[in-house]
Write an enzyme that holds these catalytic residues in place. Structure first.
Site, PDB file in Angstrom:
ATOM      1  N   ASP A   8       0.916  -1.120  -0.200  1.00 44.94           N
ATOM      2  CA  ASP A   8      -0.042  -0.087  -0.026  1.00 44.94           C
ATOM      3  C   ASP A   8       0.736   1.202  -0.157  1.00 44.94           C
ATOM      4  O   ASP A   8       1.681   1.191   0.942  1.00 44.94           O
ATOM      5  CB  ASP A   8      -1.091   0.057   1.340  1.00 44.94           C
ATOM      6  CG  ASP A   8      -1.985  -1.012   1.226  1.00 44.94           C
ATOM      7  OD1 ASP A   8      -1.891  -1.986   0.321  1.00 44.94           O
ATOM      8  OD2 ASP A   8      -2.661  -1.152   2.241  1.00 44.94           O
ATOM      9  N   ASP A 129     -15.538  -2.806   0.591  1.00 50.09           N
ATOM     10  CA  ASP A 129     -15.008  -2.541   1.826  1.00 50.09           C
ATOM     11  C   ASP A 129     -16.287  -2.281   2.828  1.00 50.09           C
ATOM     12  O   ASP A 129     -17.094  -1.269   2.419  1.00 50.09           O
ATOM     13  CB  ASP A 129     -14.201  -1.564   1.820  1.00 50.09           C
ATOM     14  CG  ASP A 129     -12.965  -1.668   0.557  1.00 50.09           C
ATOM     15  OD1 ASP A 129     -12.357  -2.797   0.619  1.00 50.09           O
ATOM     16  OD2 ASP A 129     -12.612  -0.544   0.054  1.00 50.09           O
TER      17      ASP A 129
END
Length: 241
Positions: A8, A129
């Site tokens: 990330d 998510d």
């Protein structure tokens, strides 16, 4: 089941978040190129990369670095974060990325998802998510009134073949994946499911494998040393075609 180790990127750095909170971002590696090389040497075939700044701002922020890291390795790479239009999809795919992940767009612009799937088929992955079962968007900062199962069913009808599911409350916690929600998801749609969030150790890999999900993303556990990536890949057993 395939294992997708994760990188990330925020502010050009390789970081991890705790429960999706950007204020908790902590640098976990100095050199993303070396991290990708280590993933490959451990036996990985896929890598999961996210532009965290892009996810929050809705545009490409760290895309040049992501592409450069991806092209420095023989790994197949999927990328998410800030992909909200066809030009961005084309940009990534034309620069060697194998799959792109649409997250917020799946909630806010399903017409775009339909066009993307029609044009790029299985190169399009949808990221769902959720917090307490409700879908969040814009880098997890915007909570919707849409249940994750309902969104998954909508994506299946559109023709999406792969879904990345993240329980935000588990992400970065090393507390284990949300097996109950993942099992429910896998039983409600025919899409390939990639589990994300909370993976801590080999037991989590075994538990996920027992759900017959397609894949598992792991990040923090690798960087902390809680999970040996090579062992996880061996236990998962199934490698990507």
């Amino acid at each position: 089941m395939i294992i997708l180790p994760a990188i990330d990127i925020k502010d050009g750095n390789c970081v991890r978040l705790f429960k999706g909170d950007y204020s908790t971002a902590s640098k976990v590696a100095d050199d993303p190129y070396k991290v990708a090389e280590d993933f490959l040497n451990a036996g990985a075939q896929w890598m999961h990369m996210v532009d965290l700044d892009g996810a929050k701002d809705g545009k490409r922020i760290n895309s040049e670095l992501i592409i450069d890291v991806a092209n420095s390795t023989d790994l197949k790479v999927e990328v998410g974060g800030g992909i909200r239009d066809m030009a961005t999809i084309e940009y990534y795919l034309e620069h060697g990325i194998d799959r792109v992940i649409l997250g917020s767009a799946a909630v806010k612009n399903q017409g775009f998802v339909i066009d993307a799937v029609n044009n790029f088929d299985d190169k399009i992955v949808v990221g769902i998510d959720a917090k307490n079962g409700m879908v969040c968007a814009d880098g997890w900062t915007d909570k919707s009134e849409l249940n994750y199962i309902d969104l998954a069913k909508q994506m299946e009808q559109i023709g999406v073949k792969t879904i990345v599911f993240t329980d935000i409350d588990q992400d970065g916690t090393l507390a284990g994946p949300n097996l109950e929600q993942l099992d429910e998801l896998a039983h409600n749609v025919s899409c390939d499911i990639i589990a994300s969030g909370g993976i801590s150790n080999l037991k989590d890999i075994i538990n996920l494998n027992s759900l017959n999900v397609y894949g598992a993303i792991t990040g923090k556990a690798i960087y902390t040393g809680n999970l040996d990536l090579a062992q996880a890949i061996r236990i998962a057993g199934k490698v990507s075609e």
